[in-house]
Design an enzyme around this catalytic site. Structure first.
Site, mmCIF file in Angstrom:
data_model
loop_
_atom_site.group_PDB
_atom_site.id
_atom_site.type_symbol
_atom_site.label_atom_id
_atom_site.label_comp_id
_atom_site.label_asym_id
_atom_site.label_seq_id
_atom_site.Cartn_x
_atom_site.Cartn_y
_atom_site.Cartn_z
ATOM 1 N NE ARG A 29 -121.365 -51.857 81.067
ATOM 2 C CZ ARG A 29 -121.923 -50.882 81.773
ATOM 3 N NH1 ARG A 29 -122.559 -49.905 81.153
ATOM 4 N NH2 ARG A 29 -121.852 -50.871 83.087
ATOM 5 C CG ASP A 30 -124.796 -51.432 71.299
ATOM 6 O OD1 ASP A 30 -125.946 -51.445 70.824
ATOM 7 O OD2 ASP A 30 -123.771 -51.528 70.588
ATOM 8 C CB ILE A 31 -120.979 -55.235 70.900
ATOM 9 C CG1 ILE A 31 -119.652 -55.961 70.987
ATOM 10 C CG2 ILE A 31 -121.365 -54.935 69.472
ATOM 11 C CD1 ILE A 31 -119.669 -57.341 70.362
ATOM 12 C CG ASN A 87 -132.922 -47.947 65.515
ATOM 13 O OD1 ASN A 87 -133.334 -46.796 65.566
ATOM 14 N ND2 ASN A 87 -131.681 -48.286 65.836
ATOM 15 C CB VAL A 96 -130.042 -57.262 66.180
ATOM 16 C CG1 VAL A 96 -130.340 -58.574 66.898
ATOM 17 C CG2 VAL A 96 -128.535 -57.079 66.000
ATOM 18 C CG HIS A 100 -132.725 -54.042 70.052
ATOM 19 N ND1 HIS A 100 -133.012 -54.793 68.937
ATOM 20 C CD2 HIS A 100 -131.974 -52.997 69.620
ATOM 21 C CE1 HIS A 100 -132.456 -54.232 67.875
ATOM 22 N NE2 HIS A 100 -131.824 -53.133 68.252
ATOM 23 C CG HIS A 102 -130.601 -48.741 70.757
ATOM 24 N ND1 HIS A 102 -129.322 -49.126 70.441
ATOM 25 C CD2 HIS A 102 -131.397 -49.244 69.787
ATOM 26 C CE1 HIS A 102 -129.341 -49.822 69.311
ATOM 27 N NE2 HIS A 102 -130.591 -49.907 68.893
HETATM 28 P P1 DGP Z 1 -130.172 -51.926 65.881
HETATM 29 O O1 DGP Z 1 -129.324 -51.230 64.845
HETATM 30 O O2 DGP Z 1 -131.231 -51.046 66.465
HETATM 31 O O3 DGP Z 1 -130.676 -53.260 65.404
HETATM 32 O O4 DGP Z 1 -129.174 -52.195 67.084
HETATM 33 C C1 DGP Z 1 -128.420 -53.341 67.216
HETATM 34 C C2 DGP Z 1 -127.346 -53.051 68.224
HETATM 35 O O5 DGP Z 1 -126.844 -54.270 68.697
HETATM 36 C C3 DGP Z 1 -126.146 -52.279 67.687
HETATM 37 O O6 DGP Z 1 -126.056 -51.037 68.388
HETATM 38 C C4 DGP Z 1 -124.938 -53.154 67.987
HETATM 39 C C5 DGP Z 1 -125.479 -54.160 68.966
HETATM 40 N N1 DGP Z 1 -124.937 -55.500 68.841
HETATM 41 C C6 DGP Z 1 -124.877 -56.245 67.709
HETATM 42 N N2 DGP Z 1 -124.350 -57.448 67.961
HETATM 43 C C7 DGP Z 1 -124.089 -57.472 69.305
HETATM 44 C C8 DGP Z 1 -123.530 -58.448 70.163
HETATM 45 O O7 DGP Z 1 -123.175 -59.556 69.768
HETATM 46 N N3 DGP Z 1 -123.417 -58.115 71.475
HETATM 47 C C9 DGP Z 1 -123.813 -56.893 71.956
HETATM 48 N N4 DGP Z 1 -123.657 -56.673 73.264
HETATM 49 N N5 DGP Z 1 -124.338 -55.951 71.165
HETATM 50 C C10 DGP Z 1 -124.461 -56.235 69.856
#
Ligand code: DGP
Length: 114
Positions: A29-31, A87, A96, A100, A102
């Site tokens: 899951r996204d944070i 992205n 990041v 990945h 989404h």
């Molecule tokens: P992007 O902007 O496409 O690089 O998406 C990165 C996503 O990663 C963003 O929606 C928030 C998520 N994210 C960042 N750090 C963490 C983390 O430490 N844990 C989790 N679960 N998600 C994270």
């Protein structure tokens, strides 16, 4: 490539709410969820952006999409509908630098995306 937070999640060094994992792919899951369901699907292999993906990664890239569909079904959004977003680089909002997908769903999606 230096380890990102996603590389650390893939190695189990940083905790995450993991929904699926196998030897090649992890989904968690996204944070900062942007929809009721917001899951990230990553390869364990540290590919920084889609631009760095190579022909030999084709099967792995396909697997990411299959896992996205599997997680969508698991989360109950397969029939109502969901969006899969990649992205690529900063101008598209990538923060990041570990490839990945989404997987977003559980609410109506607007088009075009912002
Ligand atoms: P992007 O902007 O496409 O690089 O998406 C990165 C996503 O990663 C963003 O929606 C928030 C998520 N994210 C960042 N750090 C963490 C983390 O430490 N844990 C989790 N679960 N998600 C994270």
């Amino acid at each position: 490539m230096p380890d990102t937070i996603f590389g650390q999640i893939a190695k189990g060094e940083v905790s995450a709410d993991i929904l699926y994992q196998d030897e090649e792919v992890v989904a968690f899951r996204d944070i900062g969820p942007q929809a009721p369901v917001h899951v990230l699907v990553i390869p364990r292999k540290p590919i920084a952006t889609l631009n760095e993906a190579q022909p030999e990664d084709a099967e792995l890239l396909g697997k990411l999409f299959l896992v996205a569909a599997r997680v969508a079904a698991q989360e109950g959004i397969a029939e109502s509908g969901y969006r899969v977003v990649v992205n690529c680089n900063a101008g598209a909002g990538q923060t990041v630098f570990h490839l990945h997908l989404h997987v977003l769903g559980g609410r109506p999606m607007q088009w075009p995306p912002g």
